[in-house]
Design a protein around this motif. Sequence first.
Motif, PDB file in Angstrom:
ATOM      1  N   LYS A 594       0.823  -1.206   0.000  1.00  0.00           N
ATOM      2  CA  LYS A 594       0.000   0.000   0.000  1.00  0.00           C
ATOM      3  C   LYS A 594       0.864   1.267   0.000  1.00  0.00           C
ATOM      4  N   ILE A 595       1.980   1.221   0.742  1.00  0.00           N
ATOM      5  CA  ILE A 595       2.890   2.380   0.774  1.00  0.00           C
ATOM      6  C   ILE A 595       3.370   2.707  -0.639  1.00  0.00           C
ATOM      7  N   LYS A 596       3.719   1.660  -1.364  1.00  0.00           N
ATOM      8  CA  LYS A 596       4.219   1.863  -2.723  1.00  0.00           C
ATOM      9  C   LYS A 596       3.108   2.298  -3.665  1.00  0.00           C
ATOM     10  N   GLU A 597       1.939   1.628  -3.592  1.00  0.00           N
ATOM     11  CA  GLU A 597       0.827   1.953  -4.483  1.00  0.00           C
ATOM     12  C   GLU A 597       0.336   3.377  -4.292  1.00  0.00           C
ATOM     13  N   LEU A 598       0.339   3.842  -3.049  1.00  0.00           N
ATOM     14  CA  LEU A 598      -0.208   5.163  -2.738  1.00  0.00           C
ATOM     15  C   LEU A 598       0.845   6.265  -2.807  1.00  0.00           C
ATOM     16  N   GLY A 599       2.050   5.916  -3.204  1.00  0.00           N
ATOM     17  CA  GLY A 599       3.089   6.932  -3.384  1.00  0.00           C
ATOM     18  C   GLY A 599       3.666   7.461  -2.093  1.00  0.00           C
ATOM     19  N   LEU A 600       3.486   6.739  -0.998  1.00  0.00           N
ATOM     20  CA  LEU A 600       4.000   7.219   0.293  1.00  0.00           C
ATOM     21  C   LEU A 600       5.495   6.964   0.441  1.00  0.00           C
ATOM     22  N   ASP A 601       6.081   6.177  -0.482  1.00  0.00           N
ATOM     23  CA  ASP A 601       7.506   5.951  -0.406  1.00  0.00           C
ATOM     24  C   ASP A 601       8.310   7.196  -0.784  1.00  0.00           C
ATOM     25  N   THR A 602       7.645   8.133  -1.467  1.00  0.00           N
ATOM     26  CA  THR A 602       8.325   9.410  -1.784  1.00  0.00           C
ATOM     27  C   THR A 602       8.156  10.400  -0.638  1.00  0.00           C
ATOM     28  N   LYS A 603       7.004  10.316   0.030  1.00  0.00           N
ATOM     29  CA  LYS A 603       6.764  11.222   1.165  1.00  0.00           C
ATOM     30  C   LYS A 603       7.617  10.815   2.362  1.00  0.00           C
ATOM     31  N   PHE A 604       7.863   9.493   2.466  1.00  0.00           N
ATOM     32  CA  PHE A 604       8.711   8.972   3.535  1.00  0.00           C
ATOM     33  C   PHE A 604       9.874   8.256   2.849  1.00  0.00           C
ATOM     34  N   PRO A 605      10.890   8.997   2.388  1.00  0.00           N
ATOM     35  CA  PRO A 605      11.953   8.445   1.533  1.00  0.00           C
ATOM     36  C   PRO A 605      12.745   7.309   2.152  1.00  0.00           C
ATOM     37  N   ASN A 606      12.769   7.192   3.454  1.00  0.00           N
ATOM     38  CA  ASN A 606      13.564   6.130   4.087  1.00  0.00           C
ATOM     39  C   ASN A 606      12.785   4.821   4.234  1.00  0.00           C
TER      40      ASN A 606
END
Length: 611
Positions: A594-606
């Motif tokens: 879900k983190i990847k699908e929703l683009g949260l990996d850019t908001k939380f880069p680590n």
Amino acid sequence: MSAVSKLLSLTSELKLNKSYVQQIAEVIAAVIEFEVAIIDNNLEVIAGTGKYQSEIGFVYGKGSITGQIINSGSNFVLDDEPLNHNICKDCNQKIICKLKAGILSPIIWTGDVIGTISIFAFDDREKNELLSNRDKLLDFLMKISALISSKIGENEMHGRLSLMANQFSAVINSIVEGLVTIDHSGFITHINKSAEKLLNISTQQVCGRHINDIFQGFSVPKVLKLGQPYVEQEIQYINKGEVCLFISTITPIKTNQEIIGLVISFRSIRELRKLAGRLIREDRKYTLDGILGTSKTMTILKQKMQLVAATDSTILITGESGTGKELFARAIHEESHRKNGPFIAINCGAIPEMLLESELFGYEEGAFTGASRGGKPGKFELANNGTIFLDEIGDMPMHLQVKLLRVLQEVKIERIGGVKPVWIDVRIIAATNRNLEEMIKEKLFRSDLFYRLSVIPFYIPPLRERKEDLMLLLHHFLDKYNLILGKQITGFTQEVQRKMLTYPWQGNVRELENAVEYAVNIATNDIIDSTYLSSRVNDYFEQNASLASGDQPTLAELEKTAIAAALKRFGSTGQAKEKAADSLGMSRSTFYRKIKELGLDTKFPNINKLS
């Protein structure tokens, strides 16, 4: 001792082997031409020839020669007629006895005399021949006696081994796991009933075949050479083109430190997933943390419940059907100091009025026609030192409301027909989906009881009032039924998300779970679209066509907000991620996806660097 056991204990070893001993008697008679009698320790004729063949089943008295030989355990030669011999003085057959002479030898088995074998002469010629060869004949009878004992021991051992084999077979076939045994060359020697069922194959079809014919890629030489047990190894089985996965444990069979074969036990991975899911659900089920919901109202509600759980104050939980009132009540009990005591639930609306009082308060013996002998404790007594949950309290009849009020005030109950009070130590949690205050106005519920029950009131909001929790519940139920049904469905289409968000869910969480279970059951793709929704949900949008395409936030948007909030709250360490996923009711793999699908990996880069 049972009647069967008594009967068996009276049945002699000779009688249990009477066919064999009759053959022995006939062979002896044919060889030495004397009449033979074999009599057991109950003094019953078990086998015989000539005169004694007609006496099979006849029981002699204790004063008979046989009776005395069994008592003494010694060989004996009768060298005169019974009327002239002292040993026959107490025999009740001596007047009519036609014996001229005889030789008797005891049959000894496991140190006990179990009978006698005898040869007899009935005329002077036979007497002279018998007595002239007495030593040889006595030696012959002693050897025959030993032979009979040996055969009885062999039959006894065979019977014991047969019983042990049957017991062992019953145990093996009662085991849930499939069991397959193979020899040192890898050929199958045995499978149990569970293996037959899991592999959809019969014992006749599989025994004698090589294990690699069943489980492809199974390395027999490697396992036999190492001689170490393999635990939780994955093995494959192909049945009619379908690949079945099993988790197996492989144990060597050794004799004198030499490996002579293997035992392979295995279970279906699908069944193990179901079991794991059930255990996880049971572990989480009855705690406040295990109740899913991160909306503001649910978070505050659980915090308040956590605070009051440690007290003994009476609680009233209100809310619509399907919101989980009993679940919250059980969670409060599990968080309290009474958690080791009983949690007794009773639905006041599901029990007929005439039976409800006895169910709640119990009754004494003779209180009414049909009352159980000794009486019966009620739910309040059964809940002593624990919690009683009175569900649907709004359906309780007025006369019982009075009695319940007295229990709350006096902390004691009286059984129906009883004269002595029973003191109780229980916490009361009541629940209802009815508006008790309106019922008070209509004189259907006592106001004094209402105020006694609602010392600490809690209202469980319906699902439509906390749509932000809907996303968590959707994925929780998706994960649950993926596990149970062995599916790998990844999510819901945007259309389904919008419909789920808009649908009113009158049955609340219970109805939502049923909808997801239905969809997962019939879904053939890896994502749930509208064709997999129940007719009730689809019919609702056909009748309200404009509702499915509103401007409300999608579940994806709600998911993104909730996951971002969880990451912000718990942090970015590996342990923090697990806590964040757990708080959202998601598995770790779903959380990362879900983190990847929703683009949260850019908001939380680590986030991708976390272990």
